[in-house]
Design a protein around this motif. Sequence first.
Motif, PDB file in Angstrom:
ATOM      1  N   ASP A 132       0.841  -1.187   0.000  1.00 24.50           N
ATOM      2  CA  ASP A 132       0.000   0.000   0.000  1.00 24.50           C
ATOM      3  C   ASP A 132       0.886   1.251   0.000  1.00 24.50           C
ATOM      4  N   GLN A 133       1.668   1.399  -1.061  1.00 30.55           N
ATOM      5  CA  GLN A 133       2.583   2.532  -1.172  1.00 30.55           C
ATOM      6  C   GLN A 133       1.973   3.603  -2.056  1.00 30.55           C
ATOM      7  N   LYS A 134       2.534   4.781  -1.956  1.00 28.78           N
ATOM      8  CA  LYS A 134       2.128   5.868  -2.840  1.00 28.78           C
ATOM      9  C   LYS A 134       2.748   5.620  -4.222  1.00 28.78           C
ATOM     10  N   VAL A 135       2.430   6.494  -5.170  1.00 28.51           N
ATOM     11  CA  VAL A 135       2.864   6.296  -6.553  1.00 28.51           C
ATOM     12  C   VAL A 135       4.387   6.331  -6.714  1.00 28.51           C
ATOM     13  N   ALA A 136       5.070   7.282  -6.095  1.00 29.26           N
ATOM     14  CA  ALA A 136       6.511   7.447  -6.331  1.00 29.26           C
ATOM     15  C   ALA A 136       7.320   6.183  -6.037  1.00 29.26           C
ATOM     16  N   SER A 171      -3.613   5.668  -9.762  1.00 28.39           N
ATOM     17  CA  SER A 171      -3.744   7.061 -10.229  1.00 28.39           C
ATOM     18  C   SER A 171      -3.326   7.183 -11.693  1.00 28.39           C
ATOM     19  N   ALA A 172      -3.618   8.336 -12.265  1.00 31.69           N
ATOM     20  CA  ALA A 172      -3.239   8.603 -13.657  1.00 31.69           C
ATOM     21  C   ALA A 172      -1.721   8.539 -13.824  1.00 31.69           C
ATOM     22  N   ALA A 178       3.003   2.851 -15.860  1.00 33.33           N
ATOM     23  CA  ALA A 178       2.772   1.416 -16.077  1.00 33.33           C
ATOM     24  C   ALA A 178       2.674   1.116 -17.577  1.00 33.33           C
ATOM     25  N   LYS A 179       1.952   1.958 -18.313  1.00 33.05           N
ATOM     26  CA  LYS A 179       1.839   1.764 -19.774  1.00 33.05           C
ATOM     27  C   LYS A 179       3.219   1.808 -20.416  1.00 33.05           C
ATOM     28  N   ARG A 180       4.017   2.795 -20.003  1.00 34.06           N
ATOM     29  CA  ARG A 180       5.367   2.936 -20.561  1.00 34.06           C
ATOM     30  C   ARG A 180       6.231   1.713 -20.228  1.00 34.06           C
TER      31      ARG A 180
END
Length: 191
Positions: A132-136, A171-172, A178-180
């Motif tokens: 449960d980490q943040k995006v960074a 998140s966006a 993730a796409k990259r």
Amino acid sequence: MTLEEFYKELSFVNASRENRTKYANIVLNDMSLFPKLIDILFMVNDKVSSRAAWILEFVCAEYIYAIVPHLETFTKNINKIRLDSSVRPVSKVCGFITEAYYSKKPNTIKRALTPKHKERIIEACFDWMIGDQKVAPKVYAMESLFLYGLDHDWIHPELTQILKQDFSKQSAAFKARAKRTLLKIKKSKAS
């Protein structure tokens, strides 16, 4: 400066870039403080440990080779880091180590990073990806895992599964990275 004096000094660190740069420069100008910085970093339930993590990130951004004599301690203990404000900079330092290891130029990290060190970094990165980490931290972890996956066949399929599984819940910013990363994995299979 003793460990206690340095600990007290780090309690004055704040989140501003200017302040973190100031303290990173203190360490860069006196590398005898680096082992103390590592010791404070792993006082994991202490808020000053997060401040040590911020300084570690800035020091390693400037001079990643400072960590070389401490790779064993660092990799052995990264799984103990729990505070959000420590996880982000530690995951970034793992990214710096990984980038140096996969650099085309010969360097000290390539010689010093053992299979056990890599295994611990990979494990920590997967923990950050599924935790449960943040995006960074997730972004730094996925970048490191992509690189390690170039040498370890099992990593890219695991990473792909995690990225696809988490995609709709994130998140966006996560989705874009993730796409990259998925595209880079696909390209690496083709070559």
